[in-house]
Design a protein around this motif. Sequence first.
Motif, PDB file in Angstrom:
ATOM      1  N   PHE A 264       0.836  -1.193   0.000  1.00 13.70           N
ATOM      2  CA  PHE A 264       0.000   0.000   0.000  1.00 13.70           C
ATOM      3  C   PHE A 264       0.874   1.247   0.000  1.00 13.70           C
ATOM      4  O   PHE A 264       1.942   1.272   0.635  1.00 13.70           O
ATOM      5  N   ASP A 271      -1.719  -4.471   7.578  1.00 12.76           N
ATOM      6  CA  ASP A 271      -1.500  -4.955   6.214  1.00 12.76           C
ATOM      7  C   ASP A 271      -0.891  -6.359   6.199  1.00 12.76           C
ATOM      8  O   ASP A 271      -1.395  -7.263   5.514  1.00 12.76           O
ATOM      9  N   ARG A 353      -9.813   1.569   4.793  1.00 11.63           N
ATOM     10  CA  ARG A 353      -9.265   1.422   3.450  1.00 11.63           C
ATOM     11  C   ARG A 353     -10.298   1.806   2.379  1.00 11.63           C
ATOM     12  O   ARG A 353      -9.969   2.453   1.379  1.00 11.63           O
TER      13      ARG A 353
END
Length: 381
Positions: A264, A271, A353
């Motif tokens: 990302f 993550d 997100r």
Amino acid sequence: MRKTTVTPTDLAPHAGDMPATPAISAIPAQPGPREASLDTDISTSGTSTSGTDSGDAAVTSAEDVIAGAVTGQNLDESAVIAGAGPVTRPGERPTVRLRDDAGSEEPPRYAPEWLQLREPADAAARALDLLDPLRIRLANLPGRPGGLVIHDLGCGTGSMGRWLAPRLDGPQHWILHDRDPYLLHFAAVASPRAAADGSRVTVETRRGDVARLTPDALVGASLVTASALLDVLTREEIGTLAAACAGAGCPALLTLSVAGRVDFGDPDPMDEEIAAAFNDHQRRGGLLGPDAVTVACEAFADRGATVKVHPSAWRLGPEQAALTAQWLRGWVGAAVEQRPELAARADEYLTRRLAACTAGELRVAVHHSDLLALARPTGGA
């Protein structure tokens, strides 16, 4: 296997099938018993153009056909489209089933909406660097009057053919394999018309088991292709595929296998935790998931092939927000299915997100690998 030669317009009258025109407001009903046994040999022709971009017109037409079929569905944006993430019952394989179950009434594992959504990202990601060694090998194969014969395994709606056929010279006959007759119909109707040099491209569809290919099934094959397939196979099935290609002496271009890494632009502490759980989910039931490319390299090399691997990451930004949102839901959903104790924190993570995605602030690289295996030619080539 029974084959019927038809033209794209011959397909339209079948009940439950999709007309060959892009003016479609809804996905047609799933094929009934008669359509489910369809095995067509479709010859398509179109205006021949020249140059490496000669397939652009055909690709645009294909996009119109598939997009037209999914327009007006009022899909729930919060739902996971089949193929983007786990939508099956607990304990089931969350992938397209590749076994020989043509009589099954089981719902398709990949929806055309998902395949259409990911097609532009797939096309941008595939490794162009593998095409030159592939072209050299194909040019050195014994000449065949009908040109190249290309088997596309797990073809879905035919995106691999739309990407590759306009990048190769000479006449081509594509044999499209999939277990889902509905997707095979999309692939046939939206198939490319011309090769890079304007030569004719024809298409044949076959429904059945692509995980048990034998060299006999590939007799006369010039190339085997697949996209997003290796990671939903087992070690044994990849060995079978490598043995079949080696026995037939044909190269294999196997693209977009998951690599198990996601990066990302704005890292989050969760993550890596989500990625690890997702990767474990991919390995359930003996599937290889992110280990598939390594296993495939070994399997092809052990059978005398020269193997080349190249990265092929999706690089998603604001322009791919719809795909990113679907991928995120599926990615997180699979992680939670694997590790239910993540649910509460994962829900908060997904909310963050998705908010960044909606705001156009999310950028992510979803890593894949493309593999080219150049088997030792047979027949004195």
